[in-house]
Each structure stands twice: as structure tokens, then as C-alpha cells.
Design an enzyme around this catalytic site. Sequence first.
Site, mmCIF file in Angstrom:
data_model
loop_
_atom_site.group_PDB
_atom_site.id
_atom_site.type_symbol
_atom_site.label_atom_id
_atom_site.label_comp_id
_atom_site.label_asym_id
_atom_site.label_seq_id
_atom_site.Cartn_x
_atom_site.Cartn_y
_atom_site.Cartn_z
ATOM 1 N N GLU A 49 38.027 46.466 40.935
ATOM 2 C CA GLU A 49 37.168 45.339 41.299
ATOM 3 C C GLU A 49 38.044 44.188 41.777
ATOM 4 O O GLU A 49 38.899 43.708 41.020
ATOM 5 C CB GLU A 49 36.337 44.872 40.102
ATOM 6 C CG GLU A 49 35.448 43.668 40.443
ATOM 7 C CD GLU A 49 34.741 43.074 39.235
ATOM 8 O OE1 GLU A 49 33.559 42.719 39.355
ATOM 9 O OE2 GLU A 49 35.390 42.953 38.172
ATOM 10 N N GLU A 89 28.571 31.869 35.370
ATOM 11 C CA GLU A 89 28.496 33.175 34.729
ATOM 12 C C GLU A 89 29.893 33.721 34.417
ATOM 13 O O GLU A 89 30.085 34.927 34.300
ATOM 14 C CB GLU A 89 27.695 34.161 35.582
ATOM 15 C CG GLU A 89 26.234 33.747 35.713
ATOM 16 C CD GLU A 89 25.281 34.895 36.012
ATOM 17 O OE1 GLU A 89 25.631 36.057 35.733
ATOM 18 O OE2 GLU A 89 24.172 34.607 36.498
ATOM 19 N N HIS A 147 25.183 37.638 33.368
ATOM 20 C CA HIS A 147 26.234 37.393 32.379
ATOM 21 C C HIS A 147 25.862 36.180 31.539
ATOM 22 O O HIS A 147 25.457 35.146 32.075
ATOM 23 C CB HIS A 147 27.581 37.112 33.054
ATOM 24 C CG HIS A 147 27.991 38.169 34.032
ATOM 25 N ND1 HIS A 147 27.459 38.238 35.304
ATOM 26 C CD2 HIS A 147 28.858 39.196 33.927
ATOM 27 C CE1 HIS A 147 27.996 39.268 35.937
ATOM 28 N NE2 HIS A 147 28.843 39.866 35.131
ATOM 29 N N LYS A 174 23.660 45.336 36.024
ATOM 30 C CA LYS A 174 24.722 45.017 35.068
ATOM 31 C C LYS A 174 24.299 43.857 34.172
ATOM 32 O O LYS A 174 23.786 42.843 34.664
ATOM 33 C CB LYS A 174 26.012 44.643 35.803
ATOM 34 C CG LYS A 174 27.163 44.269 34.860
ATOM 35 C CD LYS A 174 28.358 43.715 35.624
ATOM 36 C CE LYS A 174 29.442 43.255 34.663
ATOM 37 N NZ LYS A 174 30.498 42.469 35.341
#
Length: 259
Positions: A49, A89, A147, A174
Amino acid sequence: MKQEKVFDVRGRRMGGPTPLICSPLVARTPDRLASEAAAVLAKRPDVIEWRVDFFEKIAETTAVLASGRALRAAAGETPIIFTCRAAHEGGQPIPLDAEGVTRLYDAVGSAGLVDFIDFELSNPAPLVRRVRERTREQNTRLILSYHNFGYTPGHDLLVERFLEADRLGANVAKVATMPRDRADVLTLLAATATADAKARIPLISMAMGPLGVTTRMVGGVFGSSLSFAVGEGASAPGQPPIADLAAVFGALSRARGDA
């Protein structure tokens, strides 16, 4: 791009019995990104990532594209997630607003440099729709994410975040939360299992920090399809080293009798 519960990306199976291991790249300069990528790829994660919010030249699209091309060449057939994590986040402060991030995603996706783009559910709905439309046109998979670095919301809210991403056309949903006690860890895992039974797409989940490390190791049992591990630098608290996570996944796979 059709929604799939399990799909193949460059020979890796997303949504299979064993989660993929993803290692973040958090370099601030092009040279450092190249050296970090080389060191991380040598440890053979399933996915990498690029956390571009750490990148000092993020506001220079040509510089991002140049580094992205170099990263794509270095990564070969290792899939790449491209992420500009919003500051609220857990990301780094950057000189781009949500509209600017959307334009950057469009440029990177148009160049065919990455396999996934991660965009937060908290972004304005028109931007989420635009990113969804453009990723479909570019044949890039979209991760819609949530998140919470402050606490762990209740079970039903977490399930709803997963299913919202599914309804909005994500390829992957996610959810990451910060646990305050062991009960929060169980809440995250239970919500993942509940959502996995209802969602049409693969899920990623984790509880962050030392208390949440267990979720990174056993999340696959509850429906999480990917876990983050440190190659060189961590992008969030609680990420274990690649080798340690691979050893745990191997032990679980053998215990289950996976082929």
C-alpha cells in the site's frame, strides 16, 4: 466491474480462507520510496500500500505519477493499493482538499499504476460516486473505508459501515477501530462476522493498537480478507512484522487442513 465475494488480483486471491498480507510504504521522498519499496518487496508481502499522504510531493501530480510508475515497475506482479488517508481518519496533514485528492486518484487510476484505490466513506457523497464511477472505467478496484482512532462504535454501527460500502458499489469494504478494552476487540470481530454473512464483497477489518493485534492475526477466521504488516515503517499502531504475521497465518492454515 462486477462485485465479487472472492476475486483474483494479479494471482492473489482476495476473500479466500487466508487473508492477504499487505505492507505499507510511508516514505516522504521519491528516493526513499524507491529504497523502502525494494526492502519491503524483498520480504514478499502479498500486497503493498502506497500511503501517499506521507509523500512530500503529494501536491505535484507529475511527481506522484513519476514515483508511481517507478513503484509499478519495481512491484511487478505485486498488487498496489493507493491510499491518501484523510487526516481525520488517521492520515497525515496534506495541502489537498477532498476534491484535490479525488483528482489525484483520477490521474493515478487513468495511468493504470495501481490495483486498488482506498477512499473514505466519510467523503462527500458526490465525490464517492465520482471515484466509484472512475475506478470502474479504469478497471481499478475500490476500497471504501471507515476508520475510528478514538474508540470502537457499537456492533450494529460497524456492520452498517461495511454494508454501506457494499451498497455504494465498493469492491472491498474496510473498517478499522481503536479498542479501549477487550470487549471492543470482540465487538469488532463479531461485527466483521455478521457483515461477512450479509455482504456481497470481501471485507477488511482490524482493531488498532497493542490491544487489537489479535484481530490482525485471527481476523480471517471472522471474515477479514487482508491484514496489514510492517515491512519497514508502520502506517497505523499495532501492525506486526510481515514474517510474524505470515507464520501465524501458516499455522492457522495447517491447523485447519487447508489445501
